[in-house]
Design an enzyme around this catalytic site. Structure first.
Site, PDB file in Angstrom:
ATOM      1  N   GLY A  19      37.703  40.591  47.488  1.00 10.22           N
ATOM      2  CA  GLY A  19      38.274  40.151  46.215  1.00 10.22           C
ATOM      3  C   GLY A  19      39.794  40.108  46.224  1.00 10.22           C
ATOM      4  O   GLY A  19      40.430  39.694  47.195  1.00 10.22           O
ATOM      5  N   ASP A  67      38.837  57.103  48.431  1.00  7.95           N
ATOM      6  CA  ASP A  67      38.329  57.091  47.060  1.00  7.95           C
ATOM      7  C   ASP A  67      39.526  57.310  46.149  1.00  7.95           C
ATOM      8  O   ASP A  67      40.123  58.403  46.140  1.00  7.95           O
ATOM      9  CB  ASP A  67      37.288  58.200  46.876  1.00  7.95           C
ATOM     10  CG  ASP A  67      36.750  58.263  45.448  1.00  7.95           C
ATOM     11  OD1 ASP A  67      37.296  57.557  44.573  1.00  7.95           O
ATOM     12  OD2 ASP A  67      35.794  59.021  45.220  1.00  7.95           O
ATOM     13  N   ASN A  94      45.117  48.446  43.074  1.00  8.49           N
ATOM     14  CA  ASN A  94      44.234  47.317  42.776  1.00  8.49           C
ATOM     15  C   ASN A  94      42.779  47.721  42.565  1.00  8.49           C
ATOM     16  O   ASN A  94      42.075  47.067  41.790  1.00  8.49           O
ATOM     17  CB  ASN A  94      44.327  46.304  43.930  1.00  8.49           C
ATOM     18  CG  ASN A  94      43.215  45.288  43.890  1.00  8.49           C
ATOM     19  OD1 ASN A  94      43.245  44.357  43.093  1.00  8.49           O
ATOM     20  ND2 ASN A  94      42.198  45.470  44.742  1.00  8.49           N
ATOM     21  N   TYR A 159      36.686  49.479  29.572  1.00  2.00           N
ATOM     22  CA  TYR A 159      37.607  48.673  30.403  1.00  2.00           C
ATOM     23  C   TYR A 159      38.883  48.368  29.606  1.00  2.00           C
ATOM     24  O   TYR A 159      39.993  48.504  30.127  1.00  2.00           O
ATOM     25  CB  TYR A 159      36.889  47.398  30.819  1.00  2.00           C
ATOM     26  CG  TYR A 159      37.552  46.601  31.925  1.00  2.00           C
ATOM     27  CD1 TYR A 159      37.610  47.081  33.234  1.00  2.00           C
ATOM     28  CD2 TYR A 159      38.075  45.329  31.681  1.00  2.00           C
ATOM     29  CE1 TYR A 159      38.191  46.332  34.252  1.00  2.00           C
ATOM     30  CE2 TYR A 159      38.653  44.572  32.694  1.00  2.00           C
ATOM     31  CZ  TYR A 159      38.704  45.079  33.984  1.00  2.00           C
ATOM     32  OH  TYR A 159      39.275  44.324  34.986  1.00  2.00           O
ATOM     33  N   LYS A 163      42.454  49.720  30.987  1.00  2.00           N
ATOM     34  CA  LYS A 163      43.428  48.718  31.445  1.00  2.00           C
ATOM     35  C   LYS A 163      44.656  48.681  30.529  1.00  2.00           C
ATOM     36  O   LYS A 163      45.772  48.411  30.995  1.00  2.00           O
ATOM     37  CB  LYS A 163      42.769  47.347  31.545  1.00  2.00           C
ATOM     38  CG  LYS A 163      41.752  47.243  32.677  1.00  2.00           C
ATOM     39  CD  LYS A 163      42.399  47.421  34.051  1.00  2.00           C
ATOM     40  CE  LYS A 163      41.466  47.093  35.194  1.00  2.00           C
ATOM     41  NZ  LYS A 163      42.101  47.282  36.513  1.00  2.00           N
ATOM     42  N   ILE A 198      38.955  36.012  37.472  1.00  2.00           N
ATOM     43  CA  ILE A 198      39.304  35.537  38.811  1.00  2.00           C
ATOM     44  C   ILE A 198      38.025  35.507  39.647  1.00  2.00           C
ATOM     45  O   ILE A 198      37.150  36.370  39.504  1.00  2.00           O
ATOM     46  CB  ILE A 198      40.335  36.476  39.497  1.00  2.00           C
ATOM     47  CG1 ILE A 198      41.556  36.733  38.598  1.00  2.00           C
ATOM     48  CG2 ILE A 198      40.757  35.905  40.853  1.00  2.00           C
ATOM     49  CD1 ILE A 198      42.451  35.553  38.344  1.00  2.00           C
ATOM     50  N   THR A 200      36.002  36.493  42.047  1.00  2.00           N
ATOM     51  CA  THR A 200      35.723  37.572  43.005  1.00  2.00           C
ATOM     52  C   THR A 200      34.319  38.099  42.680  1.00  2.00           C
ATOM     53  O   THR A 200      33.746  37.759  41.633  1.00  2.00           O
ATOM     54  CB  THR A 200      36.722  38.742  42.862  1.00  2.00           C
ATOM     55  OG1 THR A 200      36.385  39.473  41.685  1.00  2.00           O
ATOM     56  CG2 THR A 200      38.168  38.274  42.806  1.00  2.00           C
ATOM     57  N   GLN A 261      47.079  32.141  22.332  1.00  2.00           N
ATOM     58  CA  GLN A 261      46.406  31.542  21.167  1.00  2.00           C
ATOM     59  C   GLN A 261      46.589  32.405  19.921  1.00  2.00           C
ATOM     60  O   GLN A 261      46.678  33.617  20.023  1.00  2.00           O
ATOM     61  CB  GLN A 261      44.921  31.385  21.457  1.00  2.00           C
ATOM     62  CG  GLN A 261      44.661  30.515  22.671  1.00  2.00           C
ATOM     63  CD  GLN A 261      43.207  30.557  23.124  1.00  2.00           C
ATOM     64  OE1 GLN A 261      42.472  29.627  22.883  1.00  2.00           O
ATOM     65  NE2 GLN A 261      42.843  31.645  23.784  1.00  2.00           N
TER      66      GLN A 261
END
Ligand code: NAD
Length: 261
Positions: A19, A67, A94, A159, A163, A198, A200, A261
């Site tokens: 990825g 890890d 990443n 998530y 993030k 993306i 991946t 938007q």
């Protein structure tokens, strides 16, 4: 296309077996950096490293099992960069995972494991790598967040949370490092990257692996296409290189217009 935009630099890229991480490692190597690839999938990361060595020479890349949720694992990975490559200038945080779920559907176990991989890893990585990065003369940390760290979705509770925290942690790291630089230490910059979907293995659960599924994702993006891994790698290359020397504590959004938007 190959150049020397990060010539002479050493980079550690996590989650580099496939990825985005593999694409970032390849592009940084094409531009002159030597790369330590790390991943839970150590054999696959070694396969990417071998391909980089074939293209750029025997000392261009290595791989170690890692890890990113483990403090000891980070100590070993940073020590491997020092022992194998003599220092560290670029850290790309990443590695990440995603699991869909609303706040009510997300179990405490999933909540904790997603924050461990997507957020704690970035804290542990910055903390482990900064002393060696300064001792190596300074450099650049690039944290791969997501457009989901800026705009939320009902079924991305954990998530979104992890993030978004990566985005803000990035700013704290950047300000800490800027202060140290004013006090005379080598500057380490720190920025975050926020990609939309993306192409991946990570988006397979979202597309269902078919054209109709891809179409559903594409329709959410104003420019009408899912990103390629190289679209993100180009942004990481810019942030990793000295071309972005005035940029720290910032976010680079790669979302095809979604958040406009
Ligand atoms: P991917 O699933 O293809 O690759 C992730 C890699 O991370 C894998 O090689 C996996 O083995 C590794 N990994 C997972 N847990 C780990 C751990 N605990 N320790 C070490 N390695 C671990 O995903 P990708 O799409 O390449 O995602 C890379 C990053 O980009 C992630 O942080 C992801 O959240 C982010 N991102 C992806 C997209 C997308 O649409 N693909 C969009 C925005 C952000």
């Amino acid at each position: 296309m190959a150049g020397g935009r990060v010539e002479g630099r050493v980079a550690l890229v996590t989650g580099a077996a496939q990825g985005l991480g593999a694409a970032i490692a390849r592009m940084l190597a094409d531009e002159g950096a030597r790369i330590l690839l790390t991943d839970l999938q150590a054999d696959k990361a070694e396969g990417v490293a071998a391909a980089i060595r074939n293209a750029h020479g025997a000392d261009a890349a290595g791989a170690v099992p890692h890890d990113v949720t483990s403090e000891d694992g980070w100590a070993r990975a940073v020590a491997a960069a020092e022992a194998g490559f003599g220092g560290l200038h670029i850290l790309v945080n990443n590695a990440g995972i995603v699991e869909l779920g609303t706040v009510e559907e997300t179990s405490p176990e999933v909540w904790r494991s997603m924050h461990a991989v997507d957020l704690d890893s970035v804290y542990l990585g910055c903390r482990a790598a900064l002393p060696l990065m300064r001792a190596s003369g300074g450099g650049s940390i690039v944290n791969i967040s997501s457009i989901s760290g800026i705009v939320a979705g009902a079924n991305l509770a954990a998530y979104n949370s992890a993030k978004a925290a990566v985005r803000h942690l990035t700013k704290s790291v950047a300000l800490h490092c800027a202060k140290l630089a004013r006090e005379g230490q080598p500057l380490v910059r720190c920025n975050s990257v926020h990609p939309v979907f993306i192409d991946t293995p990570m988006i397979a659960p979202l597309t269902g692996g078919d054209e109709a599924g891809r179409g559903r994702l594409e329709r959410q993006i104003p420019i009408g296409r899912i990103g390629a891994p190289e679209d993100v790698a180009y942004a990481v290359l810019y942030l990793a290189s000295e071309e972005s020397r005035l940029m720290t504590g910032a976010e680079l959004v790669l979302d095809g217009g979604l958040s406009a938007q």
